[in-house]
Scaffold this motif. Structure first.
Motif, PDB file in Angstrom:
ATOM      1  N   MET A  53      30.796  39.505  36.468  1.00 48.47           N
ATOM      2  CA  MET A  53      31.866  38.490  36.455  1.00 48.47           C
ATOM      3  C   MET A  53      31.360  37.118  36.046  1.00 48.47           C
ATOM      4  O   MET A  53      32.039  36.395  35.325  1.00 48.47           O
ATOM      5  CB  MET A  53      32.493  38.358  37.858  1.00 48.47           C
ATOM      6  CG  MET A  53      33.516  39.380  38.232  1.00 48.47           C
ATOM      7  SD  MET A  53      34.235  38.876  39.834  1.00 48.47           S
ATOM      8  CE  MET A  53      34.815  40.447  40.433  1.00 48.47           C
ATOM      9  N   ILE A 237      40.786  38.330  41.435  1.00 49.85           N
ATOM     10  CA  ILE A 237      40.170  39.446  40.715  1.00 49.85           C
ATOM     11  C   ILE A 237      39.710  40.517  41.697  1.00 49.85           C
ATOM     12  O   ILE A 237      38.976  40.229  42.653  1.00 49.85           O
ATOM     13  CB  ILE A 237      38.928  38.982  39.912  1.00 49.85           C
ATOM     14  CG1 ILE A 237      39.211  37.733  39.102  1.00 49.85           C
ATOM     15  CG2 ILE A 237      38.420  40.099  39.013  1.00 49.85           C
ATOM     16  CD1 ILE A 237      37.960  37.123  38.492  1.00 49.85           C
ATOM     17  N   PHE A 376      44.069  41.825  38.220  1.00 52.09           N
ATOM     18  CA  PHE A 376      43.643  40.508  37.716  1.00 52.09           C
ATOM     19  C   PHE A 376      44.869  39.604  37.633  1.00 52.09           C
ATOM     20  O   PHE A 376      45.914  40.017  37.122  1.00 52.09           O
ATOM     21  CB  PHE A 376      43.024  40.665  36.321  1.00 52.09           C
ATOM     22  CG  PHE A 376      42.828  39.362  35.581  1.00 52.09           C
ATOM     23  CD1 PHE A 376      41.628  38.669  35.686  1.00 52.09           C
ATOM     24  CD2 PHE A 376      43.833  38.833  34.772  1.00 52.09           C
ATOM     25  CE1 PHE A 376      41.448  37.466  35.004  1.00 52.09           C
ATOM     26  CE2 PHE A 376      43.657  37.639  34.085  1.00 52.09           C
ATOM     27  CZ  PHE A 376      42.455  36.954  34.203  1.00 52.09           C
ATOM     28  N   ILE A 397      35.582  38.017  32.032  1.00 53.42           N
ATOM     29  CA  ILE A 397      35.887  36.962  33.016  1.00 53.42           C
ATOM     30  C   ILE A 397      35.087  35.693  32.732  1.00 53.42           C
ATOM     31  O   ILE A 397      35.654  34.594  32.646  1.00 53.42           O
ATOM     32  CB  ILE A 397      35.610  37.455  34.451  1.00 53.42           C
ATOM     33  CG1 ILE A 397      36.413  38.718  34.771  1.00 53.42           C
ATOM     34  CG2 ILE A 397      35.880  36.346  35.461  1.00 53.42           C
ATOM     35  CD1 ILE A 397      37.904  38.581  34.693  1.00 53.42           C
TER      36      ILE A 397
END
Length: 422
Positions: A53, A237, A376, A397
Protein backbone atom coordinates in the motif's frame (compact mmCIF):
# COMPACT_ATOMS: atom_id res chain seq x y z
CA UNK A 1 -3.95 18.98 0.92
CA UNK A 2 -4.67 16.31 3.54
CA UNK A 3 -5.24 12.60 2.99
CA UNK A 4 -6.41 10.23 5.73
CA UNK A 5 -5.86 6.54 4.91
CA UNK A 6 -7.87 4.19 7.11
CA UNK A 7 -6.75 0.60 6.72
CA UNK A 8 -9.86 -1.37 7.64
CA UNK A 9 -8.19 -4.73 8.21
CA UNK A 10 -10.05 -7.66 6.54
CA UNK A 11 -12.77 -5.39 5.05
CA UNK A 12 -13.74 -7.50 2.06
CA UNK A 13 -16.55 -7.73 -0.47
CA UNK A 14 -18.75 -9.92 1.74
CA UNK A 15 -18.95 -7.07 4.26
CA UNK A 16 -20.04 -4.48 1.71
CA UNK A 17 -23.81 -4.86 1.91
CA UNK A 18 -23.96 -4.13 5.65
CA UNK A 19 -21.20 -1.51 5.71
CA UNK A 20 -22.56 0.61 2.86
CA UNK A 21 -25.99 0.77 4.55
CA UNK A 22 -24.53 2.44 7.67
CA UNK A 23 -24.69 6.23 7.99
CA UNK A 24 -21.03 7.28 8.00
CA UNK A 25 -19.79 5.00 5.25
CA UNK A 26 -22.87 5.95 3.23
CA UNK A 27 -21.87 9.64 3.53
CA UNK A 28 -18.38 8.80 2.30
CA UNK A 29 -19.86 6.96 -0.68
CA UNK A 30 -22.12 9.89 -1.57
CA UNK A 31 -18.99 12.03 -1.90
CA UNK A 32 -16.66 9.41 -3.28
CA UNK A 33 -15.56 6.69 -5.65
CA UNK A 34 -15.59 3.08 -4.56
CA UNK A 35 -14.90 -0.53 -5.56
CA UNK A 36 -15.53 -3.96 -4.05
CA UNK A 37 -12.90 -5.49 -6.35
CA UNK A 38 -9.58 -4.30 -4.94
CA UNK A 39 -7.11 -7.16 -5.50
CA UNK A 40 -4.56 -7.85 -2.79
CA UNK A 41 -1.05 -9.33 -3.12
CA UNK A 42 0.26 -12.83 -2.35
CA UNK A 43 0.36 -14.04 0.30
CA UNK A 44 -2.58 -12.00 1.61
CA UNK A 45 -0.98 -11.21 4.97
CA UNK A 46 -1.36 -7.86 6.73
CA UNK A 47 2.29 -6.73 6.78
CA UNK A 48 2.93 -7.84 3.22
CA UNK A 49 -0.15 -5.98 1.95
CA UNK A 50 0.37 -2.80 3.99
CA UNK A 51 3.90 -2.51 2.67
CA UNK A 52 2.56 -2.71 -0.88
CA UNK A 53 0.00 0.00 0.00
CA UNK A 54 2.72 2.50 0.92
CA UNK A 55 5.38 1.50 -1.66
CA UNK A 56 3.35 0.80 -4.81
CA UNK A 57 5.41 -2.32 -5.51
CA UNK A 58 4.87 -6.06 -5.11
CA UNK A 59 6.49 -8.16 -2.34
CA UNK A 60 9.28 -9.41 -4.64
CA UNK A 61 10.59 -5.83 -4.65
CA UNK A 62 9.73 -4.49 -1.19
CA UNK A 63 10.94 -7.54 0.71
CA UNK A 64 8.18 -7.98 3.31
CA UNK A 65 7.20 -11.51 2.29
CA UNK A 66 5.31 -12.40 5.51
CA UNK A 67 4.22 -10.82 8.80
CA UNK A 68 7.21 -12.56 10.39
CA UNK A 69 10.80 -13.16 9.30
CA UNK A 70 11.55 -16.89 9.06
CA UNK A 71 12.01 -18.27 12.61
CA UNK A 72 11.72 -22.07 12.62
CA UNK A 73 10.62 -23.80 15.85
CA UNK A 74 9.83 -20.52 17.66
CA UNK A 75 6.19 -20.39 18.83
CA UNK A 76 4.14 -17.75 17.02
CA UNK A 77 3.53 -15.73 20.20
CA UNK A 78 7.30 -15.36 20.71
CA UNK A 79 8.26 -14.51 17.12
CA UNK A 80 9.67 -11.23 15.92
CA UNK A 81 7.60 -9.48 13.24
CA UNK A 82 8.65 -7.18 10.43
CA UNK A 83 8.17 -4.21 12.72
CA UNK A 84 10.82 -1.84 11.38
CA UNK A 85 10.96 0.42 8.33
CA UNK A 86 14.52 -0.63 7.50
CA UNK A 87 13.22 -4.06 6.41
CA UNK A 88 11.49 -2.38 3.44
CA UNK A 89 13.87 -2.34 0.46
CA UNK A 90 12.27 0.56 -1.48
CA UNK A 91 11.02 4.12 -0.82
CA UNK A 92 7.64 4.66 0.87
CA UNK A 93 5.06 7.34 0.21
CA UNK A 94 5.64 8.78 3.68
CA UNK A 95 9.37 9.12 2.91
CA UNK A 96 8.44 11.04 -0.25
CA UNK A 97 6.00 13.21 1.71
CA UNK A 98 8.79 14.19 4.12
CA UNK A 99 11.15 14.98 1.24
CA UNK A 100 8.51 17.42 -0.09
CA UNK A 101 8.41 19.19 3.30
CA UNK A 102 4.96 17.83 4.09
CA UNK A 103 4.05 16.03 7.32
CA UNK A 104 3.04 12.39 7.76
CA UNK A 105 1.67 10.55 10.79
CA UNK A 106 1.05 6.87 11.48
CA UNK A 107 -1.07 5.09 14.08
CA UNK A 108 -0.40 1.36 14.47
CA UNK A 109 0.73 1.25 10.84
CA UNK A 110 2.57 -2.01 10.09
CA UNK A 111 6.32 -2.00 9.37
CA UNK A 112 6.74 1.63 10.45
CA UNK A 113 9.01 1.31 13.50
CA UNK A 114 11.92 3.79 13.41
CA UNK A 115 10.53 5.31 10.21
CA UNK A 116 10.46 8.85 8.80
CA UNK A 117 6.85 9.42 9.97
CA UNK A 118 6.94 12.69 11.94
CA UNK A 119 4.20 11.58 14.32
CA UNK A 120 4.55 7.85 14.76
CA UNK A 121 2.89 5.34 17.07
CA UNK A 122 4.08 2.14 15.34
CA UNK A 123 2.50 -1.30 15.55
CA UNK A 124 5.06 -3.23 17.59
CA UNK A 125 4.39 -6.05 20.07
CA UNK A 126 6.28 -6.93 23.24
CA UNK A 127 7.64 -10.48 23.06
CA UNK A 128 9.70 -12.65 25.42
CA UNK A 129 9.45 -10.34 28.45
CA UNK A 130 9.78 -6.98 26.67
CA UNK A 131 7.90 -3.94 27.98
CA UNK A 132 5.22 -2.83 25.51
CA UNK A 133 5.30 0.88 26.41
CA UNK A 134 9.10 1.06 26.19
CA UNK A 135 9.08 -0.73 22.82
CA UNK A 136 6.57 1.77 21.37
CA UNK A 137 8.54 4.77 22.68
CA UNK A 138 11.87 3.41 21.39
CA UNK A 139 10.54 2.82 17.89
CA UNK A 140 8.06 5.67 17.48
CA UNK A 141 7.89 9.39 18.27
CA UNK A 142 8.29 9.47 22.07
CA UNK A 143 6.63 12.80 22.92
CA UNK A 144 3.76 12.16 20.50
CA UNK A 145 3.18 8.67 21.94
CA UNK A 146 3.37 9.85 25.57
CA UNK A 147 0.82 12.59 24.84
CA UNK A 148 -1.57 10.09 23.27
CA UNK A 149 -1.16 7.66 26.14
CA UNK A 150 -1.78 10.33 28.78
CA UNK A 151 -4.89 11.65 27.05
CA UNK A 152 -6.44 8.43 25.75
CA UNK A 153 -4.68 5.42 27.28
CA UNK A 154 -7.41 4.89 29.90
CA UNK A 155 -9.80 3.60 27.20
CA UNK A 156 -7.41 0.83 26.12
CA UNK A 157 -7.23 -2.66 27.66
CA UNK A 158 -4.01 -4.06 26.20
CA UNK A 159 -4.78 -5.37 22.71
CA UNK A 160 -8.36 -6.40 23.54
CA UNK A 161 -11.07 -5.24 21.15
CA UNK A 162 -13.08 -3.07 20.73
CA UNK A 163 -10.94 -1.02 23.12
CA UNK A 164 -7.79 -1.02 20.98
CA UNK A 165 -9.54 0.36 17.89
CA UNK A 166 -11.41 2.87 20.06
CA UNK A 167 -8.04 4.05 21.40
CA UNK A 168 -6.52 4.25 17.92
CA UNK A 169 -9.54 6.23 16.69
CA UNK A 170 -9.25 8.68 19.59
CA UNK A 171 -5.57 9.10 18.70
CA UNK A 172 -6.52 9.72 15.04
CA UNK A 173 -9.08 12.36 16.06
CA UNK A 174 -6.49 14.01 18.35
CA UNK A 175 -3.82 13.93 15.62
CA UNK A 176 -6.17 15.53 13.07
CA UNK A 177 -7.13 18.31 15.51
CA UNK A 178 -3.68 19.04 16.94
CA UNK A 179 -1.28 18.19 14.09
CA UNK A 180 -3.33 18.32 10.82
CA UNK A 181 -0.78 16.13 8.98
CA UNK A 182 -0.82 16.05 5.19
CA UNK A 183 -0.87 12.24 5.31
CA UNK A 184 -2.33 10.22 8.16
CA UNK A 185 -2.08 6.40 8.08
CA UNK A 186 -4.40 4.58 10.52
CA UNK A 187 -4.67 0.80 11.00
CA UNK A 188 -7.89 -0.52 12.60
CA UNK A 189 -7.96 -4.21 13.43
CA UNK A 190 -11.20 -5.25 15.17
CA UNK A 191 -12.90 -6.73 12.10
CA UNK A 192 -9.88 -8.94 11.37
CA UNK A 193 -9.79 -10.11 15.00
CA UNK A 194 -13.53 -10.89 14.96
CA UNK A 195 -13.26 -12.97 11.79
CA UNK A 196 -10.28 -14.94 13.11
CA UNK A 197 -12.08 -15.73 16.38
CA UNK A 198 -15.68 -16.23 15.32
CA UNK A 199 -15.73 -16.92 11.56
CA UNK A 200 -16.65 -14.61 8.71
CA UNK A 201 -20.44 -14.72 9.13
CA UNK A 202 -20.92 -14.15 12.83
CA UNK A 203 -22.77 -11.78 15.14
CA UNK A 204 -19.38 -10.51 16.34
CA UNK A 205 -18.34 -9.59 12.78
CA UNK A 206 -21.56 -7.65 12.22
CA UNK A 207 -21.10 -5.83 15.53
CA UNK A 208 -17.51 -4.93 14.59
CA UNK A 209 -18.69 -3.46 11.26
CA UNK A 210 -21.32 -1.35 13.05
CA UNK A 211 -18.74 -0.08 15.58
CA UNK A 212 -16.37 0.73 12.75
CA UNK A 213 -18.96 2.99 11.18
CA UNK A 214 -19.03 4.98 14.42
CA UNK A 215 -15.25 5.33 14.27
CA UNK A 216 -15.45 6.64 10.70
CA UNK A 217 -17.98 9.18 11.96
CA UNK A 218 -15.61 10.34 14.69
CA UNK A 219 -12.80 10.84 12.17
CA UNK A 220 -15.14 12.71 9.78
CA UNK A 221 -16.21 15.05 12.60
CA UNK A 222 -12.58 15.69 13.56
CA UNK A 223 -11.85 16.80 9.98
CA UNK A 224 -14.76 19.25 10.16
CA UNK A 225 -13.73 20.54 13.60
CA UNK A 226 -10.18 21.08 12.34
CA UNK A 227 -11.63 23.16 9.48
CA UNK A 228 -9.89 21.14 6.79
CA UNK A 229 -12.88 19.37 5.20
CA UNK A 230 -12.55 21.39 1.98
CA UNK A 231 -9.11 19.95 1.28
CA UNK A 232 -9.20 16.51 2.93
CA UNK A 233 -9.70 13.16 1.20
CA UNK A 234 -10.58 10.11 3.31
CA UNK A 235 -9.56 6.74 1.92
CA UNK A 236 -10.88 3.49 3.44
CA UNK A 237 -9.09 0.33 2.28
CA UNK A 238 -9.47 -3.36 3.06
CA UNK A 239 -6.18 -5.27 2.92
CA UNK A 240 -7.41 -8.86 2.45
CA UNK A 241 -10.43 -11.10 2.81
CA UNK A 242 -10.78 -14.05 5.15
CA UNK A 243 -12.10 -17.57 4.56
CA UNK A 244 -13.70 -19.89 7.09
CA UNK A 245 -11.55 -22.83 8.15
CA UNK A 246 -12.60 -26.27 9.34
CA UNK A 247 -9.23 -28.04 9.19
CA UNK A 248 -5.76 -26.92 10.29
CA UNK A 249 -2.99 -28.96 8.67
CA UNK A 250 0.49 -29.36 10.16
CA UNK A 251 2.50 -30.28 7.08
CA UNK A 252 5.80 -30.05 8.95
CA UNK A 253 4.78 -33.31 10.65
CA UNK A 254 5.18 -34.97 7.24
CA UNK A 255 8.69 -33.50 6.85
CA UNK A 256 9.51 -34.68 10.39
CA UNK A 257 8.42 -38.23 9.50
CA UNK A 258 10.79 -38.15 6.48
CA UNK A 259 13.75 -37.02 8.62
CA UNK A 260 13.88 -33.55 7.03
CA UNK A 261 13.16 -32.12 10.48
CA UNK A 262 14.86 -33.83 13.41
CA UNK A 263 16.06 -33.44 16.99
CA UNK A 264 19.77 -33.81 17.73
CA UNK A 265 21.23 -33.33 21.19
CA UNK A 266 18.09 -31.58 22.43
CA UNK A 267 18.12 -29.14 19.51
CA UNK A 268 15.71 -29.08 16.61
CA UNK A 269 17.29 -29.20 13.14
CA UNK A 270 15.77 -28.72 9.73
CA UNK A 271 16.75 -29.36 6.14
CA UNK A 272 13.30 -28.43 4.84
CA UNK A 273 10.63 -26.45 6.71
CA UNK A 274 7.22 -25.05 5.82
CA UNK A 275 6.55 -21.52 7.08
CA UNK A 276 2.80 -21.14 7.27
CA UNK A 277 1.11 -18.09 5.80
CA UNK A 278 -2.38 -19.25 6.83
CA UNK A 279 -3.90 -20.15 3.47
CA UNK A 280 -0.47 -20.75 1.97
CA UNK A 281 2.97 -21.88 3.12
CA UNK A 282 6.55 -21.24 2.01
CA UNK A 283 8.89 -24.19 1.58
CA UNK A 284 12.31 -23.23 2.96
CA UNK A 285 15.31 -25.41 2.08
CA UNK A 286 18.75 -25.28 3.68
CA UNK A 287 21.00 -23.51 1.22
CA UNK A 288 22.55 -25.89 -1.31
CA UNK A 289 20.73 -28.99 -0.01
CA UNK A 290 19.33 -30.26 -3.30
CA UNK A 291 18.60 -33.69 -1.87
CA UNK A 292 16.39 -32.12 0.83
CA UNK A 293 14.55 -30.11 -1.81
CA UNK A 294 13.85 -33.22 -3.89
CA UNK A 295 12.69 -35.17 -0.82
CA UNK A 296 10.47 -32.31 0.39
CA UNK A 297 8.87 -31.93 -3.03
CA UNK A 298 8.17 -35.67 -3.12
CA UNK A 299 6.49 -35.40 0.30
CA UNK A 300 4.32 -32.51 -0.90
CA UNK A 301 3.42 -34.24 -4.19
CA UNK A 302 2.29 -37.30 -2.25
CA UNK A 303 0.30 -35.10 0.18
CA UNK A 304 -1.32 -33.28 -2.75
CA UNK A 305 -2.86 -36.56 -3.90
CA UNK A 306 -4.18 -37.35 -0.42
CA UNK A 307 -7.44 -35.46 0.10
CA UNK A 308 -7.08 -35.01 3.86
CA UNK A 309 -4.00 -32.78 3.76
CA UNK A 310 -5.92 -29.93 2.13
CA UNK A 311 -3.38 -28.93 -0.52
CA UNK A 312 -5.05 -27.20 -3.46
CA UNK A 313 -1.86 -26.82 -5.50
CA UNK A 314 1.92 -26.66 -5.36
CA UNK A 315 3.26 -23.43 -6.82
CA UNK A 316 6.74 -23.57 -8.35
CA UNK A 317 9.02 -20.67 -9.20
CA UNK A 318 7.57 -19.89 -12.63
CA UNK A 319 4.11 -19.36 -11.07
CA UNK A 320 5.60 -17.51 -8.10
CA UNK A 321 7.29 -15.09 -10.53
CA UNK A 322 3.86 -14.18 -11.93
CA UNK A 323 2.58 -13.71 -8.37
CA UNK A 324 5.56 -11.44 -7.48
CA UNK A 325 6.64 -13.66 -4.59
CA UNK A 326 9.97 -13.11 -2.79
CA UNK A 327 12.72 -14.32 -5.24
CA UNK A 328 14.46 -16.67 -2.79
CA UNK A 329 11.33 -18.85 -2.48
CA UNK A 330 11.16 -21.66 -5.04
CA UNK A 331 8.03 -23.47 -3.81
CA UNK A 332 4.77 -22.63 -2.04
CA UNK A 333 1.66 -24.63 -1.28
CA UNK A 334 -1.87 -23.23 -1.41
CA UNK A 335 -4.64 -24.59 0.83
CA UNK A 336 -8.05 -25.76 -0.31
CA UNK A 337 -11.09 -23.82 0.79
CA UNK A 338 -11.90 -24.83 4.37
CA UNK A 339 -8.24 -25.63 5.15
CA UNK A 340 -5.26 -23.67 6.41
CA UNK A 341 -1.69 -24.51 7.39
CA UNK A 342 0.00 -24.43 10.80
CA UNK A 343 3.78 -24.54 11.44
CA UNK A 344 3.64 -26.62 14.58
CA UNK A 345 5.13 -30.09 14.84
CA UNK A 346 2.79 -31.57 17.46
CA UNK A 347 0.52 -34.41 16.40
CA UNK A 348 -1.94 -34.78 14.82
CA UNK A 349 -1.24 -33.62 11.27
CA UNK A 350 -4.92 -32.73 10.82
CA UNK A 351 -7.01 -30.79 13.36
CA UNK A 352 -10.79 -30.82 12.84
CA UNK A 353 -11.89 -27.51 14.38
CA UNK A 354 -15.57 -28.29 13.95
CA UNK A 355 -15.17 -31.47 16.00
CA UNK A 356 -13.45 -29.30 18.63
CA UNK A 357 -16.44 -26.90 18.53
CA UNK A 358 -14.19 -24.03 17.40
CA UNK A 359 -14.95 -21.29 14.88
CA UNK A 360 -12.01 -19.89 12.92
CA UNK A 361 -11.22 -17.98 9.76
CA UNK A 362 -7.96 -16.81 8.26
CA UNK A 363 -6.22 -15.32 5.23
CA UNK A 364 -2.97 -15.71 3.30
CA UNK A 365 -4.66 -17.37 0.30
CA UNK A 366 -4.22 -16.43 -3.35
CA UNK A 367 -5.78 -12.99 -3.91
CA UNK A 368 -8.02 -14.07 -6.79
CA UNK A 369 -10.07 -16.51 -4.67
CA UNK A 370 -13.81 -16.12 -5.15
CA UNK A 371 -15.40 -13.60 -2.76
CA UNK A 372 -11.98 -12.60 -1.41
CA UNK A 373 -11.47 -9.15 -2.94
CA UNK A 374 -11.20 -6.02 -0.78
CA UNK A 375 -13.24 -2.82 -0.59
CA UNK A 376 -11.91 0.64 -1.48
CA UNK A 377 -13.42 4.09 -0.94
CA UNK A 378 -11.90 7.51 -1.68
CA UNK A 379 -14.10 10.41 -0.63
CA UNK A 380 -13.74 14.17 -0.56
CA UNK A 381 -12.98 17.23 -2.68
CA UNK A 382 -11.81 16.48 -6.22
CA UNK A 383 -13.17 12.91 -6.11
CA UNK A 384 -16.11 11.79 -8.24
CA UNK A 385 -19.31 11.50 -6.21
CA UNK A 386 -21.17 8.22 -5.74
CA UNK A 387 -18.98 6.73 -8.47
CA UNK A 388 -18.55 2.93 -8.75
CA UNK A 389 -15.17 1.68 -9.96
CA UNK A 390 -14.10 -1.58 -11.55
CA UNK A 391 -11.21 -3.84 -10.46
CA UNK A 392 -8.23 -2.14 -8.77
CA UNK A 393 -4.78 -3.35 -7.68
CA UNK A 394 -3.18 -2.81 -4.26
CA UNK A 395 -0.07 -1.41 -5.97
CA UNK A 396 -2.22 1.50 -7.23
CA UNK A 397 -2.73 2.99 -3.74
CA UNK A 398 0.69 4.63 -3.21
CA UNK A 399 0.94 6.41 -6.60
CA UNK A 400 -2.65 7.64 -6.14
CA UNK A 401 -1.78 9.03 -2.71
CA UNK A 402 1.18 10.79 -4.33
CA UNK A 403 -1.08 12.36 -6.97
CA UNK A 404 -3.45 13.63 -4.27
CA UNK A 405 -0.60 15.21 -2.31
CA UNK A 406 1.27 16.62 -5.30
CA UNK A 407 4.14 14.16 -4.82
CA UNK A 408 5.31 12.17 -7.85
CA UNK A 409 5.36 8.52 -6.76
CA UNK A 410 5.02 6.73 -10.08
CA UNK A 411 8.29 4.75 -10.07
CA UNK A 412 6.70 1.47 -8.91
CA UNK A 413 4.41 -1.27 -10.20
CA UNK A 414 1.12 0.59 -9.76
CA UNK A 415 -0.65 3.42 -11.54
CA UNK A 416 -2.45 6.59 -10.47
CA UNK A 417 -6.19 5.89 -10.31
CA UNK A 418 -7.06 8.85 -12.52
CA UNK A 419 -10.62 7.57 -12.93
CA UNK A 420 -11.49 8.59 -9.35
CA UNK A 421 -10.78 12.30 -9.90
CA UNK A 422 -13.57 14.66 -10.95
Amino acid sequence: MHVIVISYDAFSEGNWELAQSLPNLEKLLQNGAYSTKLKSVYPTLTYTVHTTMVTGVYPDKHGIFHNNPFQPFIPEKDQEWFWFRDAIKVPTIYDAVKEHNLTAAGLLWPVSGKSSLKYNMPEVHAVRGENQAVKVLKNGSPLFCIGMELRHGRCRQGVEQPYLDDFTTRCAVDTIRRKTPNLLLVHLIELDDAKHRYGTDSKEVREAIIRMDGRLGGIRRAVEEAGIQDNTVMMVIGDHGQLDVRYKVRLNRLLLEQGLISEEGGKMRWRAYLQSAGGGAYLHIKEGDQEAEALALAVLEKALKAEQYGIEKILLRNELEDLHVEPSITTMVEAKRGYCFDDRLEAPVLLDLEAMNKKYATHGYLPDREGYRCNFIASGPGIKKNHPLGPLEMVDIAPTLGAMLGVDFTHGDGRVLREIFS
